[in-house]
Design a protein around this motif. Structure first.
Motif: not given
Length: 173
Positions: A39-40, A136-139, A141, A144, A161-163
């Motif tokens: 998923r990530f 960067r990572h999926d919000a 997650n 992370s 959806s990303e930070q």
């Protein structure tokens, strides 16, 4: 550049390997089979021994081309692969990179990602002279996000959806 090993205290960082002395491919296959990992880390499919071999070989090429510094996070006494950390999208002229890290599903929750990433960042800022590193990572997650905070990154964009986080070298904004 040639790959380097880093003593990260509890762990050591080394090149990914698939040789007669150390073979990371079984642990890569297990990690990439995990649904949370998939998923990530959606941009890579490592579902066969051949794909795992290509993954290891690709990381070696990226080092040589100055595109990415990538390390297996390893247990120091056995060499067992615990995860991977890297500085990707390297631009040595501009002094920039993006951090990446994942931890094998069986090893999560032990602080491995933050320890490994901190060591990779010390290398990036010290040996490579980077000015800033993004992360960067999926919000969704949340682990992370915790790694980013623990390593001193500052959140610069949380839209969608990303930070996106940034860590600058001393004296660089």
């Amino acid at each position: 550049m040639e790959p380097v090993e880093i003593n990260a205290g509890t762990y050591y960082l080394r090149s990914l390997r698939a040789d007669e002395l150390l073979d990371d491919r079984p642990r890569l296959l297990a990690a990439f089979a995990d649904p949370v990992h998939r998923r990530f880390v959606p941009h890579y499919v490592v579902s066969t021994v051949e794909a795992a071999t290509a993954y290891v070989e690709g990381r070696a090429r990226e080092w040589i081309r100055d595109e990415r510094c990538s390390w297996a996070v390893a247990e120091p006494t056995t060499g067992e692969l615990l995860g991977e950390v890297g500085l990707k999208r390297l631009d040595l002229d501009a002094g920039t990179a993006e951090a990446a890290v994942w931890v094998h599903p069986a090893e999560r929750g032990r602080g491995i990602a933050a320890t490994a990433l901190a060591a990779a960042l010390r290398f990036g800022f010290g040996a490579l002279g980077l000015r800033h590193v993004d992360y960067r990572h999926d919000a969704a997650n949340h682990p992370s996000e915790a790694v980013a905070r623990k390593c001193g990154f500052t959140l610069v964009d949380a839209a969608g959806s990303e930070q996106r986080w940034r860590l600058a070298s001393d004296g660089d904004a």
